[in-house]
Design a protein around this motif. Structure first.
Motif, PDB file in Angstrom:
ATOM      1  N   LEU A 172      -7.796  39.473  -6.896  1.00 15.33           N
ATOM      2  CA  LEU A 172      -7.140  40.532  -7.667  1.00 15.33           C
ATOM      3  C   LEU A 172      -7.871  41.854  -7.487  1.00 15.33           C
ATOM      4  CD1 LEU A 172      -6.435  38.579 -10.969  1.00 15.33           C
ATOM      5  CD2 LEU A 172      -4.735  39.346  -9.306  1.00 15.33           C
ATOM      6  N   LEU A 173      -9.162  41.759  -7.587  1.00 13.43           N
ATOM      7  CA  LEU A 173      -9.990  42.959  -7.445  1.00 13.43           C
ATOM      8  C   LEU A 173      -9.794  43.569  -6.055  1.00 13.43           C
ATOM      9  CD1 LEU A 173     -12.210  44.559  -8.972  1.00 13.43           C
ATOM     10  CD2 LEU A 173     -13.878  43.194  -7.736  1.00 13.43           C
ATOM     11  N   GLN A 174      -9.743  42.677  -5.087  1.00 13.13           N
ATOM     12  CA  GLN A 174      -9.578  43.120  -3.701  1.00 13.13           C
ATOM     13  C   GLN A 174      -8.291  43.929  -3.540  1.00 13.13           C
ATOM     14  OE1 GLN A 174     -12.313  42.033  -2.041  1.00 13.13           O
ATOM     15  NE2 GLN A 174     -11.788  43.630  -0.588  1.00 13.13           N
ATOM     16  N   GLU A 175      -7.209  43.452  -4.188  1.00  8.41           N
ATOM     17  CA  GLU A 175      -5.920  44.138  -4.087  1.00  8.41           C
ATOM     18  C   GLU A 175      -5.988  45.534  -4.684  1.00  8.41           C
ATOM     19  OE1 GLU A 175      -3.092  41.564  -5.896  1.00  8.41           O
ATOM     20  OE2 GLU A 175      -3.010  40.222  -4.164  1.00  8.41           O
ATOM     21  N   GLU A 176      -6.730  45.615  -5.801  1.00  6.56           N
ATOM     22  CA  GLU A 176      -6.836  46.903  -6.480  1.00  6.56           C
ATOM     23  C   GLU A 176      -7.570  47.940  -5.638  1.00  6.56           C
ATOM     24  OE1 GLU A 176      -8.579  46.434 -10.348  1.00  6.56           O
ATOM     25  OE2 GLU A 176      -7.083  44.950 -10.912  1.00  6.56           O
ATOM     26  N   ILE A 177      -8.562  47.502  -4.952  1.00  3.88           N
ATOM     27  CA  ILE A 177      -9.365  48.475  -4.199  1.00  3.88           C
ATOM     28  C   ILE A 177      -8.891  48.649  -2.755  1.00  3.88           C
ATOM     29  CG2 ILE A 177     -11.439  48.112  -5.602  1.00  3.88           C
ATOM     30  CD1 ILE A 177     -12.557  46.444  -3.278  1.00  3.88           C
ATOM     31  N   SER A 178      -8.000  47.784  -2.331  1.00  2.84           N
ATOM     32  CA  SER A 178      -7.612  47.827  -0.916  1.00  2.84           C
ATOM     33  C   SER A 178      -6.921  49.137  -0.546  1.00  2.84           C
ATOM     34  CB  SER A 178      -6.725  46.634  -0.582  1.00  2.84           C
ATOM     35  OG  SER A 178      -5.550  46.722  -1.344  1.00  2.84           O
ATOM     36  N   ASP A 179      -6.107  49.656  -1.494  1.00  2.00           N
ATOM     37  CA  ASP A 179      -5.368  50.879  -1.204  1.00  2.00           C
ATOM     38  C   ASP A 179      -6.331  52.025  -0.902  1.00  2.00           C
ATOM     39  OD1 ASP A 179      -2.997  52.435  -1.028  1.00  2.00           O
ATOM     40  OD2 ASP A 179      -3.525  53.323  -2.975  1.00  2.00           O
ATOM     41  N   GLU A 180      -7.346  52.171  -1.757  1.00  4.18           N
ATOM     42  CA  GLU A 180      -8.332  53.241  -1.599  1.00  4.18           C
ATOM     43  C   GLU A 180      -9.133  53.037  -0.308  1.00  4.18           C
ATOM     44  OE1 GLU A 180      -8.390  55.684  -3.597  1.00  4.18           O
ATOM     45  OE2 GLU A 180     -10.298  56.706  -3.355  1.00  4.18           O
ATOM     46  N   SER A 181      -9.510  51.804  -0.076  1.00  9.13           N
ATOM     47  CA  SER A 181     -10.351  51.567   1.100  1.00  9.13           C
ATOM     48  C   SER A 181      -9.555  51.736   2.402  1.00  9.13           C
ATOM     49  CB  SER A 181     -10.987  50.185   1.028  1.00  9.13           C
ATOM     50  OG  SER A 181     -10.073  49.211   1.381  1.00  9.13           O
ATOM     51  N   GLU A 182      -8.262  51.479   2.331  1.00 13.85           N
ATOM     52  CA  GLU A 182      -7.436  51.706   3.530  1.00 13.85           C
ATOM     53  C   GLU A 182      -7.411  53.179   3.891  1.00 13.85           C
ATOM     54  OE1 GLU A 182      -3.535  50.019   3.087  1.00 13.85           O
ATOM     55  OE2 GLU A 182      -4.361  47.988   3.064  1.00 13.85           O
ATOM     56  N   LYS A 183      -7.268  53.996   2.868  1.00  9.93           N
ATOM     57  CA  LYS A 183      -7.259  55.451   3.106  1.00  9.93           C
ATOM     58  C   LYS A 183      -8.585  55.899   3.717  1.00  9.93           C
ATOM     59  CE  LYS A 183      -4.070  57.046  -0.472  1.00  9.93           C
ATOM     60  NZ  LYS A 183      -3.980  57.658  -1.806  1.00  9.93           N
ATOM     61  N   LEU A 184      -9.666  55.338   3.161  1.00 12.70           N
ATOM     62  CA  LEU A 184     -10.987  55.713   3.680  1.00 12.70           C
ATOM     63  C   LEU A 184     -11.177  55.217   5.107  1.00 12.70           C
ATOM     64  CD1 LEU A 184     -13.248  55.127   0.544  1.00 12.70           C
ATOM     65  CD2 LEU A 184     -12.853  57.302   1.691  1.00 12.70           C
ATOM     66  N   GLN A 185     -10.655  54.031   5.336  1.00 10.92           N
ATOM     67  CA  GLN A 185     -10.730  53.455   6.685  1.00 10.92           C
ATOM     68  C   GLN A 185     -10.020  54.381   7.683  1.00 10.92           C
ATOM     69  OE1 GLN A 185     -12.322  50.584   6.717  1.00 10.92           O
ATOM     70  NE2 GLN A 185     -12.214  50.164   8.903  1.00 10.92           N
ATOM     71  N   GLN A 186      -8.863  54.828   7.222  1.00 14.97           N
ATOM     72  CA  GLN A 186      -8.049  55.710   8.067  1.00 14.97           C
ATOM     73  C   GLN A 186      -8.776  57.030   8.306  1.00 14.97           C
ATOM     74  OE1 GLN A 186      -4.101  55.923   6.467  1.00 14.97           O
ATOM     75  NE2 GLN A 186      -3.421  57.443   7.974  1.00 14.97           N
ATOM     76  N   LEU A 187      -9.411  57.495   7.248  1.00 11.67           N
ATOM     77  CA  LEU A 187     -10.155  58.756   7.376  1.00 11.67           C
ATOM     78  C   LEU A 187     -11.341  58.600   8.319  1.00 11.67           C
ATOM     79  CD1 LEU A 187     -10.384  60.530   3.943  1.00 11.67           C
ATOM     80  CD2 LEU A 187     -10.166  61.648   6.133  1.00 11.67           C
ATOM     81  N   ARG A 188     -11.969  57.432   8.235  1.00 13.55           N
ATOM     82  CA  ARG A 188     -13.116  57.167   9.108  1.00 13.55           C
ATOM     83  C   ARG A 188     -12.698  57.233  10.583  1.00 13.55           C
ATOM     84  NH1 ARG A 188     -15.666  52.406   6.689  1.00 13.55           N
ATOM     85  NH2 ARG A 188     -15.896  53.946   5.051  1.00 13.55           N
ATOM     86  N   LYS A 189     -11.553  56.626  10.831  1.00 14.75           N
ATOM     87  CA  LYS A 189     -11.033  56.639  12.203  1.00 14.75           C
ATOM     88  C   LYS A 189     -10.725  58.075  12.620  1.00 14.75           C
ATOM     89  CE  LYS A 189      -8.702  52.134  12.166  1.00 14.75           C
ATOM     90  NZ  LYS A 189      -7.374  51.511  11.990  1.00 14.75           N
ATOM     91  N   SER A 190     -10.102  58.809  11.690  1.00 10.96           N
ATOM     92  CA  SER A 190      -9.728  60.198  11.995  1.00 10.96           C
ATOM     93  C   SER A 190     -10.967  61.039  12.289  1.00 10.96           C
ATOM     94  CB  SER A 190      -8.984  60.820  10.819  1.00 10.96           C
ATOM     95  OG  SER A 190      -7.957  59.980  10.401  1.00 10.96           O
ATOM     96  N   LEU A 191     -11.984  60.806  11.506  1.00  3.14           N
ATOM     97  CA  LEU A 191     -13.233  61.563  11.673  1.00  3.14           C
ATOM     98  C   LEU A 191     -13.864  61.289  13.038  1.00  3.14           C
ATOM     99  CD1 LEU A 191     -14.750  63.519   9.773  1.00  3.14           C
ATOM    100  CD2 LEU A 191     -16.206  61.627   9.126  1.00  3.14           C
TER     101      LEU A 191
END
Lengths: 183, 318
Positions: free
Chosen positions: A108-127
């Motif tokens: 459950l916790l994983q689902e809650e934080i996954s959205d935020e971490s996906e964005k960060l993941q995407q940003l990391r790639k972009s960077l």
């Protein structure tokens, strides 16, 4: 080893992220931390990790202008490393205890934080796709907290205003890359 | 609000805390009302957060490289303070314990060997006793002192039987039983106890309780006791040797048997009529008895003597 006449001078050099200053602190104080950690169920590798984390905290506080040295740097480093190591030991203990339980809540916790971490993941790639110059500029401004004047000197811009404009352009570029980076 | 470079500068000023309170409030109000601005601001925050994470990992990597690039010998130079601290921590207790043991042992040895604390006593017989030539002579002198009206023993205030001594402490050894007796009201008649109280003893009884001997004064119990002691001597009885160099007995009863007894002891303890007692030590052939100054007694005489005796006659461990 570069010699500093006093701790304030050393701190100023650290604030500039001067690698000679970091080396100086490392050589002078690492053994003290290593001694404590090895004596408390850690390894030399753990000691390096903890010491480096403490140095990061030191730098970040210096960069943010929040660092206040009420005792010696040695005492400060020892206290930070000690706290970090104690927390880590506590965390390790908790992890051992947690292994005895089902991990239903984790999902459950994983689902809650996954959205935020996906964005960060995407940003990391972009960077990482951003040019070296832009990445460096953004890092110098937002993490190393350099002034635009310092950045202009470091990155050979004609002046601070030029560096400011360049920073805006870099952020726009990052945004574009971010928008076009597949999730 | 149009998003441009100025907007980003405003964001930076907000983050850096450069806006006034009013400017900050206006900006926050604007964020609430302008969705596009809010989205842009949120995106920048996310981007800055990632940039900082990136910066942190870069710095950590740099630090790891710095750490890895430092030769072990460079750290060694800064080890001594830690080593000495650990040495101190580790050995401090060892040193402290060793010193404490040393002090305790020294105190113990000195305490055993040292003469009692001398605080002087008003004693008119001092010279007479010191100059005694032998045990028998001492006894004679002592008897003379008792008869002397000017002496504390012979004073008008003394008990009706002026030929008694108020208190004498006798160390009696009988078989395996070593006892110290407080003997009251001793008659000058040879070898008679009128009253006795055992105040200290150790070991186990073998045949008869020493008190029994003491109480049977009229039957010559003292002689028996002394004979028994002699028996102990002859048999090299361990209990005797535990006490041998600290024998305390009454000179009153050291007749010929007592003389032999005393030859094996080093101390002859006699009480004084005043609170306190003195000790005669075995000296040279010319001067067999040497008087060392008396203890002074504070509080109850018997308790003090008990305390002294228990310290001095502590059985040695086999």
């Amino acid at each position: 080893m570069t010699a500093y006449t006093n701790e304030q001078e050393l701190l100023t050099a650290l604030r500039r992220s001067d690698s000679a200053a970091f080396r100086n602190v490392y050589i002078t104080h690492f053994n003290m931390v290593k001694y404590f950690i090895v004596k408390n169920n850690g390894t030399e590798e753990d000691a390096h990790d903890i010491f480096q984390e403490a140095m990061v905290v030191l730098f970040e506080q210096l960069a943010a202008g929040k660092f206040e040295l009420t005792s010696s740097l040695k005492t400060w480093l020892y206290a930070v490393c000690r706290n970090k190591w104690m927390k880590q030991l506590e965390k390790q203990k908790r992890n051992v205890r947690m292994n005895d339980f089902e991990h239903a809540d984790d999902v459950l916790l994983q689902e809650e934080i996954s959205d935020e971490s996906e964005k960060l993941q995407q940003l990391r790639k972009s960077l990482s796709r951003l040019g070296v110059g832009c990445r460096k500029l953004l890092l110098l401004f937002y993490y190393f907290k350099k002034t635009m004047e310092e950045i202009a000197v470091d990155l050979n811009y004609t002046n601070a205003d030029n560096a400011k404009s360049q920073k805006y352009k870099c952020l726009q570029k990052l945004k574009t890359v971010y928008s076009s980076t597949p999730e | 609000m149009e998003i441009n470079e100025e907007t980003y500068r405003l964001f930076d000023r907000y983050h850096a805390g450069e806006l006034s309170a009013a400017g900050r409030a206006d900006f926050e109000q604007l964020l609430l009302s302008d969705e596009q601005l809010r989205n842009e601001f949120d995106w920048l925050n996310l981007a800055v957060s990632e940039i900082r994470m990136n910066g942190k990992s870069i710095l950590k990597k740099q630090l790891a490289e710095i750490g890895a690039g430092i030769p072990a010998s460079a750290f060694e130079k800064y080890s001594p303070s830690i080593k000495s601290k650990s040495f101190f921590k580790k050995w401090w207790w060892v040193i402290a314990v060793a010193v404490a043991i040393g002090l305790a042992a020294t105190w113990f040895v000195l305490n055993r060997r040292s003469s009692p604390e001398h605080e002087g006593i008003d004693d008119a017989r001092k010279d007479a006793v010191i100059e005694s030539k032998d045990v028998q002579g001492t006894i004679v002198l002592k008897d003379e002192i008792i008869d002397d009206d000017s002496s504390p023993f012979g004073s008008p205030g003394a008990p009706a039987t002026s030929d008694t001594i108020s208190e004498v402490y006798v160390n009696s050894i009988s078989g395996e039983n070593c006892g110290v007796f407080s003997v009251r009201a001793i008659s000058r008649s040879p070898n008679v106890f009128n009253d006795a109280e055992r105040i200290n003893s150790s070991g186990s009884q073998d045949s008869m309780d020493p008190i029994y001997y003491s109480w049977n004064d009229v039957s010559g119990a003292t002689s028996e006791t002394i004979l028994k002691v002699e028996c102990c001597l002859q048999n090299s009885h361990p209990a005797f040797y535990t006490y041998a160099n600290r024998i305390v007995l009454s000179a009153t009863y050291t007749d010929t048997s007592g003389l032999r007894f005393f030859q094996h002891g080093n101390e002859l303890m006699m009480t004084d009529s005043k609170p306190g007692y003195f000790i005669l030590q075995k000296g040279s052939a010319e001067k067999p008895l040497v008087r060392i100054k008396p203890y002074s007694v504070k509080g109850d005489l018997k308790d003090t003597v008990k305390e002294i005796i228990s310290n001095k006659l502590k059985p040695a461990k086999k």
